[in-house]
Motif scaffolding. Structure first.
Motif, PDB file in Angstrom:
ATOM      1  N   LYS A 136       9.150  65.219  61.146  1.00 57.47           N
ATOM      2  CA  LYS A 136       9.363  66.085  59.989  1.00 57.47           C
ATOM      3  C   LYS A 136       9.036  67.541  60.321  1.00 57.47           C
ATOM      4  N   ARG A 137       8.011  67.734  61.148  1.00 58.86           N
ATOM      5  CA  ARG A 137       7.571  69.093  61.486  1.00 58.86           C
ATOM      6  C   ARG A 137       8.356  69.697  62.653  1.00 58.86           C
ATOM      7  N   THR A 138       8.887  68.860  63.524  1.00 54.98           N
ATOM      8  CA  THR A 138       9.516  69.381  64.750  1.00 54.98           C
ATOM      9  C   THR A 138      11.041  69.398  64.717  1.00 54.98           C
ATOM     10  N   PHE A 139      11.656  68.719  63.752  1.00 52.63           N
ATOM     11  CA  PHE A 139      13.120  68.691  63.682  1.00 52.63           C
ATOM     12  C   PHE A 139      13.661  70.086  63.366  1.00 52.63           C
ATOM     13  N   GLU A 140      14.682  70.503  64.119  1.00 50.21           N
ATOM     14  CA  GLU A 140      15.301  71.807  63.912  1.00 50.21           C
ATOM     15  C   GLU A 140      16.704  71.632  63.345  1.00 50.21           C
ATOM     16  N   PRO A 141      16.978  72.285  62.208  1.00 48.05           N
ATOM     17  CA  PRO A 141      18.334  72.211  61.637  1.00 48.05           C
ATOM     18  C   PRO A 141      19.367  72.685  62.667  1.00 48.05           C
ATOM     19  N   GLY A 142      20.501  72.045  62.686  1.00 47.02           N
ATOM     20  CA  GLY A 142      21.529  72.370  63.677  1.00 47.02           C
ATOM     21  C   GLY A 142      21.519  71.408  64.834  1.00 47.02           C
ATOM     22  N   GLN A 143      20.481  70.578  64.904  1.00 45.76           N
ATOM     23  CA  GLN A 143      20.405  69.572  65.962  1.00 45.76           C
ATOM     24  C   GLN A 143      21.559  68.588  65.797  1.00 45.76           C
ATOM     25  N   GLN A 144      22.189  68.235  66.900  1.00 49.19           N
ATOM     26  CA  GLN A 144      23.370  67.381  66.838  1.00 49.19           C
ATOM     27  C   GLN A 144      23.055  65.907  67.072  1.00 49.19           C
ATOM     28  N   THR A 145      22.039  65.628  67.853  1.00 51.77           N
ATOM     29  CA  THR A 145      21.724  64.244  68.195  1.00 51.77           C
ATOM     30  C   THR A 145      20.868  63.593  67.115  1.00 51.77           C
ATOM     31  N   PRO A 146      21.001  62.284  66.920  1.00 51.83           N
ATOM     32  CA  PRO A 146      20.206  61.579  65.910  1.00 51.83           C
ATOM     33  C   PRO A 146      18.712  61.606  66.258  1.00 51.83           C
ATOM     34  N   LEU A 147      17.890  61.495  65.222  1.00 51.27           N
ATOM     35  CA  LEU A 147      16.448  61.361  65.425  1.00 51.27           C
ATOM     36  C   LEU A 147      16.128  59.892  65.666  1.00 51.27           C
ATOM     37  N   SER A 148      15.201  59.645  66.549  1.00 52.02           N
ATOM     38  CA  SER A 148      14.799  58.266  66.832  1.00 52.02           C
ATOM     39  C   SER A 148      13.349  58.060  66.443  1.00 52.02           C
ATOM     40  N   ILE A 149      13.112  57.029  65.655  1.00 46.74           N
ATOM     41  CA  ILE A 149      11.757  56.669  65.231  1.00 46.74           C
ATOM     42  C   ILE A 149      11.528  55.215  65.620  1.00 46.74           C
ATOM     43  N   LYS A 150      10.431  54.970  66.314  1.00 49.52           N
ATOM     44  CA  LYS A 150      10.153  53.618  66.778  1.00 49.52           C
ATOM     45  C   LYS A 150       9.842  52.701  65.606  1.00 49.52           C
ATOM     46  N   LEU A 151      10.576  51.574  65.538  1.00 53.22           N
ATOM     47  CA  LEU A 151      10.345  50.605  64.473  1.00 53.22           C
ATOM     48  C   LEU A 151       9.252  49.618  64.881  1.00 53.22           C
ATOM     49  N   PRO A 152       8.281  49.346  64.020  1.00 49.87           N
ATOM     50  CA  PRO A 152       7.271  48.331  64.326  1.00 49.87           C
ATOM     51  C   PRO A 152       7.934  46.962  64.500  1.00 49.87           C
ATOM     52  N   ALA A 153       7.541  46.256  65.526  1.00 51.35           N
ATOM     53  CA  ALA A 153       8.120  44.925  65.771  1.00 51.35           C
ATOM     54  C   ALA A 153       7.869  43.996  64.595  1.00 51.35           C
TER      55      ALA A 153
ATOM     56  N   ALA B  83      21.533  63.020  57.396  1.00 51.39           N
ATOM     57  CA  ALA B  83      20.768  62.128  56.529  1.00 51.39           C
ATOM     58  C   ALA B  83      19.283  62.490  56.541  1.00 51.39           C
ATOM     59  N   PHE B  84      18.807  62.969  57.692  1.00 51.42           N
ATOM     60  CA  PHE B  84      17.396  63.341  57.786  1.00 51.42           C
ATOM     61  C   PHE B  84      17.100  64.557  56.893  1.00 51.42           C
ATOM     62  N   VAL B  85      17.967  65.536  56.943  1.00 52.52           N
ATOM     63  CA  VAL B  85      17.787  66.731  56.104  1.00 52.52           C
ATOM     64  C   VAL B  85      17.857  66.353  54.626  1.00 52.52           C
ATOM     65  N   GLN B  86      18.665  65.353  54.303  1.00 52.67           N
ATOM     66  CA  GLN B  86      18.796  64.929  52.907  1.00 52.67           C
ATOM     67  C   GLN B  86      17.465  64.421  52.345  1.00 52.67           C
ATOM     68  N   LEU B  87      16.596  63.914  53.204  1.00 52.09           N
ATOM     69  CA  LEU B  87      15.289  63.436  52.747  1.00 52.09           C
ATOM     70  C   LEU B  87      14.433  64.580  52.187  1.00 52.09           C
ATOM     71  N   PHE B  88      14.731  65.814  52.577  1.00 47.07           N
ATOM     72  CA  PHE B  88      13.982  66.986  52.121  1.00 47.07           C
ATOM     73  C   PHE B  88      14.523  67.555  50.817  1.00 47.07           C
ATOM     74  N   HIS B  89      15.679  67.095  50.392  1.00 48.55           N
ATOM     75  CA  HIS B  89      16.389  67.762  49.304  1.00 48.55           C
ATOM     76  C   HIS B  89      15.559  67.842  48.023  1.00 48.55           C
ATOM     77  N   LYS B  90      14.967  66.755  47.605  1.00 52.66           N
ATOM     78  CA  LYS B  90      14.203  66.739  46.350  1.00 52.66           C
ATOM     79  C   LYS B  90      13.051  67.727  46.392  1.00 52.66           C
ATOM     80  N   SER B  91      12.331  67.747  47.503  1.00 53.22           N
ATOM     81  CA  SER B  91      11.195  68.651  47.657  1.00 53.22           C
ATOM     82  C   SER B  91      11.640  70.102  47.674  1.00 53.22           C
ATOM     83  N   ILE B  92      12.614  70.406  48.532  1.00 53.29           N
ATOM     84  CA  ILE B  92      13.026  71.799  48.719  1.00 53.29           C
ATOM     85  C   ILE B  92      13.672  72.369  47.459  1.00 53.29           C
TER      86      ILE B  92
END
Length: 627
Positions: free
Chosen positions: A349-366, A405-414
């Motif tokens: 959330k803190r390091t993502f830069e708008p304009g980034q083209q590649t998807p964000l990857s978050i490790k899913l707990p097994a 989709a990641f930026v959309q998570l900020f919409h309500k707050s922003i």
């Protein structure tokens, strides 16, 4: 009959209608009498403004929704270099940070086992061997205070497994842990150093939008952590950040070897401080005085639109993908993995830069993947990928989210933040603001900063370095210079309950009482400070004069707050009883004696003072708002 302090109790008035208000203390038991001291005033100007003494050490504690920490500086360090402020570095998997997660692990007996990153790790270790059930684990619990109406000392927090503990005790344990950790760090600097409690001024931060009860709650928690009230100051978070930013070198003044500070701190300049925290967004507007001190020009505003709002959107996304039943079981059985998942999300959330083209990857707990397969008989990866949804995919053990989709998570707050800032800028009191100062941990998000910059192209947007620590370090500065804020705008209308002569056709008939043959109007709201009023913190103010009470030893002074400018009665829906002050009436009080009452801001908190000009005796106290 003149104006009298106090009023009849609504429930008992029917039983004691003939009982004068002077004998109110015979109806309800009174709390202990506040400490008295001689007054030195000859007129009705307010008692002298109390300022924090210049102690050897100022120590600040910042309990945030997501992260907490402490900072300190000695008086000689402050005088040599205002920014010579020490903090602690908390180790974790990704390095070191000036703050640790607001997480505390308690033993079954309530004693502290671990705090911050260590608390999360130890709780996970206990849960792995099913040894966690008798322990208490509280995480991100500060927001719970906002969800409870009628805050009191009886309010209880639920830990991660549902066990309860008094909220004031949980906060006290966190403050005590940070206090002891800080003192150990100070001691490590010089083993021969001897500091008495009176040598230290403690500063605890609070959101500016908190009401008086919430502020008092934090004071109560600090006192339970063995911090004496006289050694404690509450600092408003955006104000602290503003004080810190005054000293940050950021530009060349034109003389090659000189370095200046933000040029927004020139006299007569108005600027808006937007403190973006994990839970709350606090906004204040300051005007720089000729002396360099700051004056508040609009009451603090904001809302609960901080970084946790984005976390909640991510949580809702996981529930939608994995299903509510699976996710609920995941939360209950694998709580430590839930925390680790959201820690990784917070980093993205803190390091993502708008304009980034590649998807964000978050490790899913097994464990989450296995629970889904257990409930549905299918692999979540196969189901999600089969939908050919470009926004969400699973590759190996990574949950991939498209940038859109990641930026959309900020919409309500922003959108809430932007709309609120826009509404403030349209107010006449805020006209002339040309700078937005973005501080707080959530301000480190590129998504948030870029959105605010794009929405307000005509304003100068400043984001200081280390924005997450500006509040913490600014709180230390506030401890050293408590008079840096010279005036505040009242958030509420404050006044006292009293009785006045009943006026036919004017007074409310339901408030009519007869006392000793005289007809009076009860429950009257006598306004002292009005919402939106500018109140000086340094100058003496004129109090209000009331009839003294003869033939009794004490008098009860009840103080109320209202959200409207001119409330008529304290029983109206928009009025709230804040607390009371017991005044000791000297035995030689005469019928012509008067009591002068003052409501004042003692720094960031409301206080009350009453004194008899003839006897020169003063009673002063801060309220027990939670009583």
């Amino acid at each position: 009959m003149g104006q009298c302090l106090g009023r009849l109790d609504g429930q008992r008035a029917r039983e004691t209608r003939q009982r004068p208000t002077e004998n109110f203390n015979e109806v309800i038991p009174l709390p202990p009498v506040p400490e008295r001291r001689p007054a030195t005033q000859e007129d009705q100007s307010s008692p002298e403004i109390q300022t924090c003494p210049k102690r050897l050490l100022v120590a600040a504690i910042d309990i945030g929704t997501t992260f907490s920490g402490y900072a300190f500086s000695f008086r000689h360090e402050y005088l040599a270099d205002h920014l010579r402020i020490s903090t602690n570095l908390w180790p974790h998997n990704n390095g070191m940070s000036m703050k640790a997660p607001t997480s505390i692990l308690l033993n079954p007996d309530g004693s502290v086992k671990a705090f911050g990153y260590e608390a999360i790790k130890h709780y996970g270790d206990l849960a792995e061997y099913d040894q966690h059930k008798d322990h208490y684990f509280f995480n991100k619990f500060k927001m719970n205070l906002y969800q409870q109406g009628g805050l009191s000392t009886d309010f209880q927090l639920h830990d991660i497994s549902g066990k309860t503990m008094l909220a004031v005790d949980v906060f006290a344990k966190v403050i005590l842990y940070l206090k002891q950790h800080l003192l150990s760090k100070v001691k490590s600097l010089d083993t021969n150093m001897q500091l008495s409690p009176s040598d230290i001024q403690w500063v605890v931060t609070v959101p500016a939008i908190w009401d008086d009860k919430a502020k008092f709650f934090m004071r109560k928690a600090a006192e339970k952590a063995d911090i004496e009230g006289r050694n404690l100051t509450l600092a408003l978070e955006p104000e602290a950040a503003s004080l810190y930013c005054r000293y940050i070198p950021t530009f060349q003044t034109g003389v090659h070897e000189d370095v200046g500070t933000f040029d927004i701190f020139k006299p007569k300049t108005k600027y808006m401080v937007v403190d973006l925290g994990g839970g709350t967004v606090d906004i204040t507007v300051h005007c720089v005085q000729e002396s360099g001190a700051l004056e508040e020009v609009y009451q603090p505003t904001g809302g609960y639109w901080g970084g946790s709002t984005v976390d909640n959107e991510f949580c809702a996304l996981l529930v939608k993908i994995f299903g509510p039943e699976v996710y609920e079981e995941f939360q209950q059985k694998f709580t430590s993995e839930v925390i680790e998942l959201f820690q990784e999300f917070d980093l993205k959330k803190r390091t993502f830069e708008p304009g980034q083209q590649t998807p964000l990857s978050i490790k899913l707990p097994a464990s989450l993947v296995e629970l889904f397969k257990h409930h549905n008989g299918k692999d979540i990866k196969d189901i999600l990928n089969a939908k050919q949804d470009e926004d969400f995919r699973i590759k190996r053990d990574k949950f991939q989210i498209s940038p859109r989709a990641f930026v959309q998570l900020f919409h309500k707050s922003i959108s809430s933040i932007v709309n609120h800032i826009q509404s403030l800028l349209e107010k006449s009191e805020v006209s002339g603001v040309s700078v937005l100062l973005l501080v707080g941990g959530y301000a480190e998000s590129y998504v948030v900063r870029d959105s605010i910059v794009s929405q307000f192209p005509n304003l100068q947007i400043i984001h200081p370095p280390e924005a997450a620590s500006t509040v913490l370090k600014g709180a230390v500065l506030f401890g050293h210079e408590p008079q840096a804020i010279t005036a505040r705008i009242c958030k509420y209308t404050y006044g006292i309950a009293m009785t006045v002569p009943f006026q036919e056709g004017v007074s409310d008939p339901s408030k009519r009482r007869e006392i000793n043959g005289e007809v009076i109007c009860d429950d009257v709201f006598d306004v002292h400070l009005r919402v939106g009023q500018l109140v000086s913190l340094l100058k003496d103010r004129v109090g209000k004069q009331y009839n003294a009470f003869c033939g009794q030893s004490h008098s009860l002074l009840e103080v109320y707050a209202s959200s409207v400018p001119d409330p008529k009665y304290v029983t109206e829906n928009w009025c709230t009883r804040l607390g009371s002050l017991v005044l000791e009436v000297p035995p030689d009080t005469k019928p012509e004696d008067k009591i002068v009452v003052f409501l004042f801001y003692g720094g960031t908190e409301l206080g009350v003072s009453a004194w008899n000009p003839r006897t020169r005796i003063e009673s002063r106290a801060f309220f027990d708002f939670l009583g």
